[in-house]
Design an enzyme around this catalytic site. Structure first.
Site, PDB file in Angstrom:
ATOM      1  N   ARG A 124       7.217  16.242  54.279  1.00 15.76           N
ATOM      2  CA  ARG A 124       8.371  15.478  53.759  1.00 15.76           C
ATOM      3  C   ARG A 124       7.967  14.439  52.726  1.00 15.76           C
ATOM      4  NH1 ARG A 124       9.285  15.424  59.228  1.00 15.76           N
ATOM      5  NH2 ARG A 124      10.731  17.050  59.911  1.00 15.76           N
ATOM      6  N   LYS A 146       9.445  13.759  37.404  1.00 14.35           N
ATOM      7  CA  LYS A 146      10.212  14.995  37.527  1.00 14.35           C
ATOM      8  C   LYS A 146       9.242  16.095  37.911  1.00 14.35           C
ATOM      9  CE  LYS A 146      13.008  15.149  33.678  1.00 14.35           C
ATOM     10  NZ  LYS A 146      13.947  15.985  32.894  1.00 14.35           N
ATOM     11  N   GLU A 188       6.135  17.370  20.364  1.00  9.42           N
ATOM     12  CA  GLU A 188       6.719  16.332  21.236  1.00  9.42           C
ATOM     13  C   GLU A 188       6.324  14.930  20.749  1.00  9.42           C
ATOM     14  OE1 GLU A 188       8.897  17.033  23.638  1.00  9.42           O
ATOM     15  OE2 GLU A 188       8.449  19.062  24.374  1.00  9.42           O
ATOM     16  N   LYS A 230       7.471   6.629  26.713  1.00  8.97           N
ATOM     17  CA  LYS A 230       8.038   7.410  27.826  1.00  8.97           C
ATOM     18  C   LYS A 230       8.146   6.532  29.074  1.00  8.97           C
ATOM     19  CE  LYS A 230       9.215  11.072  30.384  1.00  8.97           C
ATOM     20  NZ  LYS A 230       8.810  12.403  30.791  1.00  8.97           N
ATOM     21  N   GLU A 240      17.532  10.014  35.006  1.00  8.85           N
ATOM     22  CA  GLU A 240      18.084  10.790  33.916  1.00  8.85           C
ATOM     23  C   GLU A 240      19.553  10.538  33.656  1.00  8.85           C
ATOM     24  OE1 GLU A 240      17.198  15.103  33.643  1.00  8.85           O
ATOM     25  OE2 GLU A 240      16.523  14.399  31.710  1.00  8.85           O
ATOM     26  N   ARG A 244      17.353   8.393  29.272  1.00 10.51           N
ATOM     27  CA  ARG A 244      16.368   9.455  29.428  1.00 10.51           C
ATOM     28  C   ARG A 244      16.815  10.732  28.717  1.00 10.51           C
ATOM     29  NH1 ARG A 244      12.628  10.268  34.850  1.00 10.51           N
ATOM     30  NH2 ARG A 244      11.399  11.962  34.008  1.00 10.51           N
ATOM     31  N   ASN A 248      15.812  14.596  25.123  1.00 17.04           N
ATOM     32  CA  ASN A 248      16.152  16.000  24.915  1.00 17.04           C
ATOM     33  C   ASN A 248      16.436  16.342  23.459  1.00 17.04           C
ATOM     34  OD1 ASN A 248      15.948  17.026  27.582  1.00 17.04           O
ATOM     35  ND2 ASN A 248      17.787  15.858  28.073  1.00 17.04           N
ATOM     36  N   HIS A 251      15.916  19.794  22.139  1.00 15.20           N
ATOM     37  CA  HIS A 251      15.720  20.657  23.296  1.00 15.20           C
ATOM     38  C   HIS A 251      16.913  21.552  23.615  1.00 15.20           C
ATOM     39  CE1 HIS A 251      12.106  18.369  23.880  1.00 15.20           C
ATOM     40  NE2 HIS A 251      11.809  18.992  25.003  1.00 15.20           N
ATOM     41  N   HIS A 255      15.607  25.050  24.206  1.00 16.07           N
ATOM     42  CA  HIS A 255      15.718  25.754  25.491  1.00 16.07           C
ATOM     43  C   HIS A 255      16.427  27.095  25.324  1.00 16.07           C
ATOM     44  CE1 HIS A 255      15.332  21.765  27.953  1.00 16.07           C
ATOM     45  NE2 HIS A 255      14.160  22.345  27.777  1.00 16.07           N
ATOM     46  N   HIS A 268       6.756  26.111  24.300  1.00 17.56           N
ATOM     47  CA  HIS A 268       7.856  25.162  24.411  1.00 17.56           C
ATOM     48  C   HIS A 268       7.929  24.224  23.185  1.00 17.56           C
ATOM     49  CE1 HIS A 268      10.640  22.259  26.095  1.00 17.56           C
ATOM     50  NE2 HIS A 268       9.742  21.299  25.923  1.00 17.56           N
TER      51      HIS A 268
HETATM   52  N1  NAD Z   1       8.043  17.036  34.459  1.00 20.26           N
HETATM   53  C1  NAD Z   1       8.377  16.775  33.209  1.00 20.26           C
HETATM   54  O1  NAD Z   1       8.982  15.745  32.907  1.00 20.26           O
HETATM   55  C2  NAD Z   1       7.983  17.743  32.159  1.00 20.26           C
HETATM   56  C3  NAD Z   1       8.047  17.383  30.800  1.00 20.26           C
HETATM   57  C4  NAD Z   1       7.602  18.298  29.859  1.00 20.26           C
HETATM   58  C5  NAD Z   1       7.119  19.542  30.243  1.00 20.26           C
HETATM   59  N2  NAD Z   1       7.080  19.863  31.568  1.00 20.26           N
HETATM   60  C6  NAD Z   1       6.568  21.165  32.004  1.00 20.26           C
HETATM   61  O2  NAD Z   1       5.227  21.264  31.593  1.00 20.26           O
HETATM   62  C7  NAD Z   1       4.901  22.641  31.388  1.00 20.26           C
HETATM   63  C8  NAD Z   1       4.191  22.763  30.069  1.00 20.26           C
HETATM   64  O3  NAD Z   1       3.017  21.978  30.121  1.00 20.26           O
HETATM   65  P1  NAD Z   1       1.790  22.239  29.137  1.00 20.26           P
HETATM   66  O4  NAD Z   1       2.283  22.342  27.760  1.00 20.26           O
HETATM   67  O5  NAD Z   1       0.781  21.237  29.479  1.00 20.26           O
HETATM   68  O6  NAD Z   1       1.339  23.729  29.514  1.00 20.26           O
HETATM   69  P2  NAD Z   1       0.267  24.300  30.566  1.00 20.26           P
HETATM   70  O7  NAD Z   1       0.192  23.465  31.761  1.00 20.26           O
HETATM   71  O8  NAD Z   1       0.597  25.732  30.725  1.00 20.26           O
HETATM   72  O9  NAD Z   1      -1.108  24.167  29.751  1.00 20.26           O
HETATM   73  C9  NAD Z   1      -1.263  24.907  28.563  1.00 20.26           C
HETATM   74  C10 NAD Z   1      -2.572  25.718  28.574  1.00 20.26           C
HETATM   75  O10 NAD Z   1      -3.667  24.835  28.307  1.00 20.26           O
HETATM   76  C11 NAD Z   1      -4.687  24.995  29.287  1.00 20.26           C
HETATM   77  N3  NAD Z   1      -5.353  23.707  29.365  1.00 20.26           N
HETATM   78  C12 NAD Z   1      -4.923  22.589  30.002  1.00 20.26           C
HETATM   79  N4  NAD Z   1      -5.707  21.562  29.700  1.00 20.26           N
HETATM   80  C13 NAD Z   1      -6.674  22.032  28.886  1.00 20.26           C
HETATM   81  C14 NAD Z   1      -7.762  21.435  28.227  1.00 20.26           C
HETATM   82  N5  NAD Z   1      -7.997  20.116  28.308  1.00 20.26           N
HETATM   83  N6  NAD Z   1      -8.577  22.200  27.469  1.00 20.26           N
HETATM   84  C15 NAD Z   1      -8.315  23.529  27.342  1.00 20.26           C
HETATM   85  N7  NAD Z   1      -7.284  24.144  27.910  1.00 20.26           N
HETATM   86  C16 NAD Z   1      -6.467  23.402  28.674  1.00 20.26           C
HETATM   87  C17 NAD Z   1      -3.931  25.447  30.499  1.00 20.26           C
HETATM   88  O11 NAD Z   1      -4.787  26.088  31.410  1.00 20.26           O
HETATM   89  C18 NAD Z   1      -2.881  26.369  29.899  1.00 20.26           C
HETATM   90  O12 NAD Z   1      -3.415  27.635  29.658  1.00 20.26           O
HETATM   91  C19 NAD Z   1       6.200  23.396  31.476  1.00 20.26           C
HETATM   92  O13 NAD Z   1       6.261  24.052  32.728  1.00 20.26           O
HETATM   93  C20 NAD Z   1       7.270  22.326  31.391  1.00 20.26           C
HETATM   94  O14 NAD Z   1       8.440  22.668  32.083  1.00 20.26           O
HETATM   95  C21 NAD Z   1       7.485  18.994  32.517  1.00 20.26           C
HETATM   96 ZN    ZN Z   2       9.873  19.129  25.820  1.00 21.53          ZN
END
Ligand code: NAD
Ligand code: ZN
Length: 368
Positions: A124, A146, A188, A230, A240, A244, A248, A251, A255, A268
């Site tokens: 939990r 999030k 971003e 942020k 949100e 917040r 977007n 986005h 999206h 993305h």
């Molecule tokens: N929670 C939130 O507020 C929020 C905000 C934005 C995005 N997200 C989420 O984040 C995800 C996207 O995150 P991302 O862009 O980091 O993608 P990801 O986590 O898939 O990482 C991208 C790639 O880079 C590799 N990688 C990571 N760090 C590395 C490093 N230092 N050196 C070499 N390779 C490395 C990973 O293994 C992966 O293959 C999505 O699922 C999205 O929905 C969440």
């Molecule tokens: Zn984004």
């Protein structure tokens, strides 16, 4: 180790700090120790990141006297799902992670989102912390609490708000990011400047060569500034509401493009870049954005090698329908984030019936 003052995310009893630095990965152990004490923790990562940084983080945990079990989840967005979550729960049971323990997420947004959700649900809710290693995660995903997993029916459909206890971003880890991931992250960064800080935007324009060359000191400054912005937004608006929601920008269409492509093809950040180009047009026609800053935004995205045109094969009508289905809407209208000038936004309520023609004109096609 170069590290500016930690950034505070102010959320009353859920407040925490974001530590942005160069070479500060070795501080993970001490910070984790302060959260978990002598209880067992789980280090969640993926094989790619584990091979690069796992040993250093484990050494730091060990030096601080933290007992850690590594749980590796497969790399990639397609594994941000229930199956992975189920495996994590089983591993947490095996590792006997108790109420006083903690989960540490070492990796990009995928690892961070699923780890956060696992932490929100395990017993939990247990403590967790973020050690983000992508640009997207350091400036965005790791901050704000999030957490989510994807379903076949859509991204991030199941999740929870669960704030981390600390965020540690070692900017030096960004040096190993694949070029395309790095540039997608820059989308971003550009967004952050465009909506919240004309000073940051101008810095990116002025120093675009050094940005692309990943100059460490400059990256430190940029990540620190974006993370700080942020953090401020989250501090004011944890759950949100309107503030917040300005994050977007770009986005709504982004999206829609991702969804219509089945989340394959574009990253993305690339989709968001395309979305920002459209949002710039809408801002010019509907929100009084002057042509000059609009042109500068498009030019900066181009400078960073980011796409700005909607991929062929997507029709305005299908895109409009997908935009209506996005979460941020009320009946018949889409709450669209507009730029009034660089660093300033407002919401424009667009009638969904207007979207297809606007997209068609943006794409230079008939709205079929
Ligand atoms: N929670 C939130 O507020 C929020 C905000 C934005 C995005 N997200 C989420 O984040 C995800 C996207 O995150 P991302 O862009 O980091 O993608 P990801 O986590 O898939 O990482 C991208 C790639 O880079 C590799 N990688 C990571 N760090 C590395 C490093 N230092 N050196 C070499 N390779 C490395 C990973 O293994 C992966 O293959 C999505 O699922 C999205 O929905 C969440
Ligand atoms: Zn984004």
């Amino acid at each position: 180790v170069t590290a500016p003052e930690p950034i505070a995310v102010e959320l009353g009893p859920r407040s925490y700090e974001v530590h942005v630095g160069l070479g500060n990965l070795d501080a993970t152990g001490e910070l984790a120790r302060a959260v978990a004490g002598s209880a067992a923790v789980a280090l969640l990562t993926n094989p790619t990141v584990d091979a690069l940084y796992g040993e250093r983080v484990r050494a730091s945990l060990e030096a601080a006297g933290v007992r850690a079990t590594t749980i590796a989840i497969p790399d990639g967005e397609r594994h941000k799902n229930l199956e992975t979550l189920g495996r994590i729960w089983d591993r947490l049971a095996e590792a006997r992670i108790e109420r006083g323990g903690a989960l540490l997420a070492l990796g990009g947004g995928v690892v961070g989102d699923v780890t956060g959700f696992a932490a929100a649900t395990w017993l939990r809710g247990v403590a967790f912390a973020q050690v983000p290693t992508t640009l997207v995660a350091q400036i965005d995903a790791a901050i704000g609490g999030k957490t989510a997993i994807d379903l076949p029916g859509g991204k991030n459909l199941v999740g929870a708000f669960h704030q981390p206890r600390f965020v540690l971003a070692d900017v030096r880890t960004l040096l190993s990011l694949p070029e395309r991931e790095y540039r997608a992250g820059l989308a971003e960064v550009v967004k952050t400047g465009a909506i919240l800080s004309s000073g940051l935007f101008e810095l990116l324009e002025r120093e675009s060569d050094r940005v692309l060359a990943r100059d460490e000191e400059l990256l430190l400054r940029i990540v620190h500034e974006c993370a700080g912005l942020k953090a401020r937004v989250v501090s004011v608006d944890e759950n949100e509401g309107d503030l917040r929601a300005i994050l977007n920008f770009g986005h709504t269409l982004g999206h829609a493009v991702e969804m219509l492509q089945g989340y394959e093809g574009l990253l993305h950040g690339e989709a968001v870049s395309i979305g920002m180009a459209f949002a710039t047009g809408v801002s010019t026609t509907r929100c009084g954005l002057a042509p000059e800053p609009g042109g500068r935004l498009l030019a900066l995205l181009g400078r960073f090698g980011l796409p700005t045109r909607i991929p062929g094969g997507l029709s305005p009508r299908a895109l409009a329908r997908a935009m209506e289905a996005d979460k941020k809407r009320t009946a018949g209208r889409v709450k669209f984030v507009c730029l009034e000038e660089l660093g300033r936004t407002r919401f424009e309520n667009l009638a969904t019936d207007d979207l297809a023609p606007m997209l068609a004109s943006h794409m230079g096609v008939n709205d079929g």
